[in-house]
Design an enzyme around this catalytic site. Sequence first.
Site, PDB file in Angstrom:
ATOM      1  N   ARG A   1      19.235 -19.129  12.135  1.00  0.00           N
ATOM      2  CA  ARG A   1      18.850 -19.963  10.991  1.00  0.00           C
ATOM      3  C   ARG A   1      17.341 -20.195  10.909  1.00  0.00           C
ATOM      4  O   ARG A   1      16.749 -20.121   9.843  1.00  0.00           O
ATOM      5  CB  ARG A   1      19.601 -21.293  11.012  1.00  0.00           C
ATOM      6  CG  ARG A   1      19.241 -22.188   9.818  1.00  0.00           C
ATOM      7  CD  ARG A   1      20.204 -23.341   9.645  1.00  0.00           C
ATOM      8  NE  ARG A   1      21.469 -22.901   9.083  1.00  0.00           N
ATOM      9  CZ  ARG A   1      22.652 -23.023   9.679  1.00  0.00           C
ATOM     10  NH1 ARG A   1      22.722 -23.571  10.873  1.00  0.00           N
ATOM     11  NH2 ARG A   1      23.745 -22.607   9.091  1.00  0.00           N
TER      12      ARG A   1
ATOM     13  N   GLU B   1      22.214 -18.931   3.490  1.00  0.00           N
ATOM     14  CA  GLU B   1      22.333 -19.585   4.802  1.00  0.00           C
ATOM     15  C   GLU B   1      22.093 -21.092   4.699  1.00  0.00           C
ATOM     16  O   GLU B   1      21.486 -21.711   5.573  1.00  0.00           O
ATOM     17  CB  GLU B   1      21.390 -18.944   5.829  1.00  0.00           C
ATOM     18  CG  GLU B   1      21.894 -17.594   6.310  1.00  0.00           C
ATOM     19  CD  GLU B   1      21.218 -17.112   7.561  1.00  0.00           C
ATOM     20  OE1 GLU B   1      20.974 -17.938   8.456  1.00  0.00           O
ATOM     21  OE2 GLU B   1      20.944 -15.908   7.642  1.00  0.00           O
TER      22      GLU B   1
END
Length: 392
Positions: free
Chosen positions: A253, A374
């Site tokens: 991430r 994401e």
Amino acid sequence: MSSVVKAIRRDWLDWPFFESRHRTIGESLDRFVQSGALDKIDHGDVDGACRKLVRAMGEAGLLDCAVAAPDGDAATIDSRSICLSRESLAYADGLADFAFAMQGLGSGAIALGGSAELRKAVLPKVRSGEWLSAFALSEKEAGSDVAAMSCTARAAGDDYIIDGEKTWISNGGIADVYTLFARTGEAPGARGISAFVVFPDDPGFSIAERIDVIAPHPLATLRFQNCRIPASRRLGAPGGGFKLAMQTLDIFRASVAAAALGFARRALDEALSHARNRHMFGATLGDLQLTQAALGDMATDTDAAALLTYRAAWRRDVQKLPTTREAAMAKLTATETAQRVIDHAVQMFGGRGVRKGEVVESLYREIRALRIYEGATEVQKLIVARELLKPR
């Protein structure tokens, strides 16, 4: 983006977040970019370009930091190395960054939860760039709300039968291996999701549609109709798929923020060059105080986002601490910052800024998706707030 790219300046590698090995990685990335490997690939054929980019990066050894070895542990992947790689690749070529990131994201759960046989069969080919990988999580009604997924996998003897669809799947239609998440029903919500490995030639698997977006990338909707796969291709325990997905995303991430930093730094460098060389009103664009103020904001905001990004990666790598809040802060800050920086650059270029083929025009299209995928910016804000509100 332009095929002529100078080495990205990395004076931030002197920050205490980094070690000497990260400078070595930076040098390898510079050699790869300056070798002309990216320039030789026709980006007009997006599918073909992704295959060639992945193969070139595999041959150069760049994928080693993102894809675990068959006998390695994906949990030990160095987030700082991934971030450094993505920042450098995004600076040079947005599609190269995309291709690099998907090799790691698509194979992470296999490295974390796959059997020795699966790891041996898949990971070397993804790591070398021979195979492209994909991460099939999102659905039309289950994007940010992953627990709402409806794609199912039911046990049938020694097999699982999969039915449903996945959409917005990066590398969809061209991947050689897919990590698929489907509802197996062991418990309600996220606790009833399992992970599987699916190959494109599995009977009952098809591509429902290819999806075109403003910055061309291979995306597709996947369809599963009575798709039968062996149970040996399940990753981890039944109902453990959501945990595997989150573990994989936790590794990568912060690197979304790093990719945004690469775009922002390229936009800032393009703007600086233009400001120095654009003559107007008897001076240069850079002599105007409004331009100087904009450049000051762009540089300051970019460094602030970089500090958040590498703090998150360092906290995970070195302190071995959870980075849910820190990665969310980095992702939302870096992507929103990059959008502003690129917008400033486009404005400085005037009419040239919206001309197709200009670097800043390409960056303007590239950055938009990063504020969504994401975990959209709004979701990142909720994550930060929820982490703050937890009892200490």
